[in-house]
Design an enzyme around this catalytic site. Structure first.
Site, short mmCIF file in Angstrom:
data_model
loop_
_atom_site.label_atom_id
_atom_site.label_comp_id
_atom_site.label_asym_id
_atom_site.label_seq_id
_atom_site.Cartn_x
_atom_site.Cartn_y
_atom_site.Cartn_z
N LYS A 167 0.80 -1.23 0.00
CA LYS A 167 0.00 0.00 0.00
C LYS A 167 0.84 1.29 0.00
O LYS A 167 0.40 2.31 -0.52
CB LYS A 167 -0.94 0.01 1.21
CG LYS A 167 -2.14 -0.91 1.06
CD LYS A 167 -3.09 -0.73 2.24
CE LYS A 167 -4.31 -1.60 2.10
NZ LYS A 167 -5.31 -1.36 3.13
N ASP A 177 -10.12 3.09 1.56
CA ASP A 177 -10.35 2.53 2.91
C ASP A 177 -11.18 3.49 3.77
O ASP A 177 -12.16 3.10 4.39
CB ASP A 177 -9.01 2.25 3.61
CG ASP A 177 -8.44 0.90 3.22
OD1 ASP A 177 -9.21 0.03 2.77
OD2 ASP A 177 -7.21 0.72 3.36
P1 NAP Z 1 -1.07 -1.74 11.91
O1 NAP Z 1 -0.71 -0.61 11.03
O2 NAP Z 1 -0.04 -2.78 12.21
O3 NAP Z 1 -1.57 -1.12 13.32
C1 NAP Z 1 -1.86 -1.96 14.39
C2 NAP Z 1 -2.51 -1.17 15.52
O4 NAP Z 1 -2.88 -2.09 16.54
C3 NAP Z 1 -1.57 -0.15 16.18
O5 NAP Z 1 -2.30 0.94 16.64
C4 NAP Z 1 -1.00 -0.97 17.35
O6 NAP Z 1 -0.56 -0.16 18.43
C5 NAP Z 1 -2.24 -1.73 17.77
N1 NAP Z 1 -1.90 -2.92 18.54
C6 NAP Z 1 -1.33 -4.05 18.08
N2 NAP Z 1 -1.17 -4.93 19.08
C7 NAP Z 1 -1.63 -4.31 20.21
C8 NAP Z 1 -1.73 -4.70 21.59
N3 NAP Z 1 -1.30 -5.91 21.98
N4 NAP Z 1 -2.28 -3.84 22.45
C9 NAP Z 1 -2.72 -2.62 22.04
N5 NAP Z 1 -2.64 -2.19 20.77
C10 NAP Z 1 -2.10 -3.04 19.86
O7 NAP Z 1 -2.33 -2.55 11.38
P2 NAP Z 1 -3.56 -1.98 10.48
O8 NAP Z 1 -3.25 -2.17 9.05
O9 NAP Z 1 -3.90 -0.63 10.96
O10 NAP Z 1 -4.71 -3.04 10.84
C11 NAP Z 1 -5.26 -3.11 12.14
C12 NAP Z 1 -6.47 -4.05 12.16
O11 NAP Z 1 -7.49 -3.57 11.29
C13 NAP Z 1 -6.16 -5.48 11.68
O12 NAP Z 1 -6.85 -6.37 12.51
C14 NAP Z 1 -6.75 -5.52 10.28
O13 NAP Z 1 -7.17 -6.82 9.91
C15 NAP Z 1 -7.94 -4.60 10.42
N6 NAP Z 1 -8.33 -3.97 9.13
C16 NAP Z 1 -9.64 -4.12 8.72
C17 NAP Z 1 -10.04 -3.52 7.54
C18 NAP Z 1 -11.45 -3.70 7.07
O14 NAP Z 1 -11.73 -3.44 5.89
N7 NAP Z 1 -12.36 -4.08 7.91
C19 NAP Z 1 -9.12 -2.78 6.77
C20 NAP Z 1 -7.82 -2.63 7.23
C21 NAP Z 1 -7.44 -3.23 8.42
P3 NAP Z 1 0.97 0.30 18.54
O15 NAP Z 1 1.09 1.53 17.71
O16 NAP Z 1 1.15 0.54 19.98
O17 NAP Z 1 1.80 -0.85 18.04
#
Ligand code: NAP
Length: 498
Positions: free
Chosen positions: A289, A330
């Site tokens: 992305k 998104d």
């Molecule tokens: P990302 O960039 O890796 O961000 C992950 C986020 O989760 C960060 O804010 C991280 O906090 C937090 N996190 C991870 N482990 C944690 C923990 N143990 N305790 C507290 N916070 C934690 O991932 P992303 O791309 O944003 O995706 C995040 C989620 O959204 C995934 O589950 C993904 O499948 C989902 N998603 C869904 C859609 C949809 O269309 N429905 C689209 C995109 C993503 P830190 O900054 O502290 O690490």
């Protein structure tokens, strides 16, 4: 160009079970490959009887282990079995490149059985692939077949070049594995006499799908050189649900187009593939992305603000090389589903907490702020919350008591964007200390499982909840609009399917 045929490779242990598989898929296939190397030994004396059991043309194949098959006995025995087999009414026999018995080949031809002269390369796409295919047709009337397994996007491009170089001749040419998958679908536009498929759970080679998915989801029989190609690039990508959204959408609006998963390890190489296949538009998923941005000729504000792009559309012009425009759907997809639920045309003045400050949160916060919402960002790593909040003039806090307290003031909508609650951590709740009052609308973007712990708790307290699949669908519906200029035709239907 001729329409390609669908050949079901059957790999059961008995002829009877193979027959049942054929009957099950009879309406979706044109011919059958009997993989006799999968048969129990006791079945082998009856090989010659098999063609009479069905009305379809049958290929007889006894593949050696060294060529990716299961046959381990000696070559003399294999020839004997093939010789016995052709006493039956087989239409084709598959003989490998190194099968050099001319008398045997003559005997086969005398019986009216055509020879498919094949080679397999599971290690990649040979540099001299075109030359080898041309050399394969050792004597007139033999159909050359090459099944090669690209190990990279650049090898996919090499394979595509080979279709062009061997354009003038009948051949079976297929890319195996996840990189090669699109070539298994695009046979009629690239030029392969047939494609192979298998029953679910009985795959005869890497990348086979079942005949019904081939005909009903990918509309294999309708594909021609005129068919528009769309797709999704990612790594991994084969698990994506996007083809199940876009392909039925294309069918319903009567668009001659197909949407394919492209396993991509290098965007630079993929852009050559895109130019070759004249790809009209593609979705972009993890991990491409951010890196895709440098290959765009135009960027929508959603891309520049979020520094990530999930949709690329080819500009409609004859310009060479093609020009590509990037959009990030998104955030828009997320917000459209939210506005629909709230029955509002804008989010002006609504106070929203976003839990998390990762990639998804960035797109969501940008979209929320653009719609007039006031946003609080809370995140485990506090400086990431602060950084994101600074970019979009939001409030911020840590994922702690201070954050929970501030949430009280930003509780019209609560958006969960962390990976907490997602399988396999589905027993986790990012804000266990927050007590829902019941007036909040709670939107968890995690879609596996559908009902997260947070959503269950919110629903119990009387809150309105929105599932993560709504964002997934919302961004795809916006993509569909960008790809086709039309609204997605059956939102309710695809929602049930997902
Ligand atoms: P990302 O960039 O890796 O961000 C992950 C986020 O989760 C960060 O804010 C991280 O906090 C937090 N996190 C991870 N482990 C944690 C923990 N143990 N305790 C507290 N916070 C934690 O991932 P992303 O791309 O944003 O995706 C995040 C989620 O959204 C995934 O589950 C993904 O499948 C989902 N998603 C869904 C859609 C949809 O269309 N429905 C689209 C995109 C993503 P830190 O900054 O502290 O690490």
């Amino acid at each position: 160009m001729k329409k390609s045929l669908i050949c079901l490779a059957v790999t059961e242990t008995t002829l009877g079970k193979n027959l049942n598989t054929i009957l099950k898929y009879r309406n979706s296939i044109d011919m059958v490959e009997l993989r006799a190397d999968f048969l129990d030994k006791a079945e082998l004396p009856f090989l010659h009887k098999f063609p009479r059991m069905t009305d379809l043309p049958i290929i007889l194949t006894i593949r050696k282990k060294t060529d990716g098959g299961k046959f381990v006995s000696d070559e003399r025995q294999r020839r004997q079995l093939l010789g016995n087999g052709i006493q039956g009414n087989y239409s084709y026999i598959d003989l490998e490149e190194d099968f050099t018995d001319n008398d045997f080949s003559k005997r086969i031809k005398k019986k009216g059985v055509k020879i498919i002269r094949s080679f397999h390369d599971f290690s990649g796409v040979p540099h001299d692939l075109s030359r080898r295919i041309k050399a394969l047709a050792k004597s007139p009337g033999e159909l050359p077949k090459a099944a090669v397994m690209p190990q990279s996007t650049s090898e996919v491009y090499r394979l595509l070049q080979c279709y062009k170089e061997c354009d003038h001749m009948d051949k079976i040419l297929l890319g195996m594995g996840t990189f090669g998958f699109p070539t298994r679908i695009l046979c009629s536009s690239l030029g392969s006499y047939l494609t192979y498929c298998s029953a679910p759970g009985a795959s005869a080679a890497p990348g086979h799908i079942d005949p019904v998915t081939l005909t009903d989801l990918y509309r294999f029989r309708e594909i021609s050189p005129k068919t528009f190609v769309y797709g999704i690039i990612g790594n991994p990508v084969m698990h994506t649900f996007s083809p199940c959204i876009h392909n039925p959408g294309f069918a319903r609006i009567g668009l001659d187009a197909v949407y394919l998963p492209f396993h991509v390890d290098s965007i630079k190489d993929f852009m050559e593939v895109a130019e070759f296949l004249d790809i009209r538009g593609f979705s972009v998923t993890i991990p491409h992305k951010e890196n895709i941005i440098q290959f765009l000729d135009k960027k929508d504000q959603s891309v520049t603000q979020v520094a990530a792009c999930n949709t690329v559309v080819k500009e409609e012009s004859t310009h060479k090389p093609a020009r590509y425009c990037g959009v990030n759907t998104d955030g828009i997809g997320f917000v459209e589903a939210l506005k629909e639920r709230l029955n509002k045309t804008s989010l002006d003045g609504l106070k929203v907490t976003t839990i998390g400050a990762g990639g998804a949160a960035k797109a969501i916060v940008f979209a929320l702020v653009s719609e007039g919402a006031e946003v609080l960002i809370i995140n485990r790593t506090v400086h990431r919350a602060e950084k994101l909040a600074d970019s979009f003039h939001c409030a911020w806090a840590g994922l702690d008591d201070d954050g929970l307290l501030k949430m009280q003031d930003y509780s019209d909508i609560i958006v969960q964007t962390t990976s907490l609650g997602m399988e396999p951590n589905s027993n986790m709740d990012p804000v266990p200390g927050y007590t829902f009052k019941g007036h909040e609308t709670v939107y968890d973007i995690v879609y596996k499982p559908e009902m997260t712990l947070l959503l269950k708790r919110a629903q119990k307290a009387g809150c309105s909840i929105i599932l993560g699949k709504e964002m997934l669908l919302g961004q795809a519906f916006v993509q569909f609009r960008l790809f086709t200029g039309k609204e997605y035709p059956d939102k309710a239907g695809v929602r049930i399917l997902l």
